[in-house]
Design a protein around this motif. Sequence first.
Motif, mmCIF file in Angstrom:
data_model
loop_
_atom_site.group_PDB
_atom_site.id
_atom_site.type_symbol
_atom_site.label_atom_id
_atom_site.label_comp_id
_atom_site.label_asym_id
_atom_site.label_seq_id
_atom_site.Cartn_x
_atom_site.Cartn_y
_atom_site.Cartn_z
ATOM 1 N N ASP A 51 0.817 -1.217 0.000
ATOM 2 C CA ASP A 51 0.000 0.000 0.000
ATOM 3 C C ASP A 51 0.845 1.258 0.000
ATOM 4 O OD1 ASP A 51 0.567 -0.926 2.685
ATOM 5 O OD2 ASP A 51 -0.692 0.705 3.414
ATOM 6 N N GLU A 54 1.360 1.917 -3.574
ATOM 7 C CA GLU A 54 0.102 2.346 -4.182
ATOM 8 C C GLU A 54 -0.240 3.784 -3.844
ATOM 9 O OE1 GLU A 54 -2.302 -1.910 -4.360
ATOM 10 O OE2 GLU A 54 -2.408 -0.691 -2.537
ATOM 11 N N LYS A 55 0.099 4.228 -2.632
ATOM 12 C CA LYS A 55 -0.258 5.577 -2.203
ATOM 13 C C LYS A 55 0.477 6.658 -2.997
ATOM 14 C CE LYS A 55 -3.037 4.577 1.262
ATOM 15 N NZ LYS A 55 -4.474 4.919 1.237
#
Length: 209
Positions: A51, A54-55
């Motif tokens: 994540d 992804e951020k």
Amino acid sequence: MMKGNLIITLNRQYGSGGKEIGAKLAKLLGIKLYDEEIPQLASEKSGIRKDYFEKVDEKPTDSFLYALAMNTFSSVNSMNPLDHTLSSDRLFNIQAEVIRNLAKQESFVLIGRCGEYILRDEPNVARLYLCAPMDKRVERVCRLYNLSEKEAIKTIRSTDKKRESYYGYYAGKDWGACSSYDLSVDTSVLGIDKTVTFIKNYLDLKNGQ
């Protein structure tokens, strides 16, 4: 006749149908499509949570401090924002290494992520840019995501701005400039399926088939 792996990098205006075209092109050519898989592969390589990749993916940030300040990350379970090893530059470089390694192993279509810049030294890269007039993109986004026209326009402008800033930051070039690519296509002219065929024909001619 082309020797080695064929890599197709695909940058796209939001709402132009780029992801769908990329998927159909990959299927037609019998090769893989890489999009959301890149953060997962980067996570497996580095041990850093998926994540986190992804951020900051295709977003114009240069550090986790900026992301934290913009409330992109929850204060719960977040890593120390002062840790310079987790800057978005570091995460970009990890993903870039993953992409370069993939290019040595197989043929594929890559969506976004500055692929044409990362693979600028690879010999068999077709660098594509897909676009469409705003009204056509608004129509598509409204239909696919059940948004109002106002919401669609806002989403398109915001997403394009992020992609343009991200590309400009890392590639140092104009995201929408024709000179950055081998082929730029207005997808509204032929539609999704015929654009896929058009690109396939272009690749065949380019590769001497």
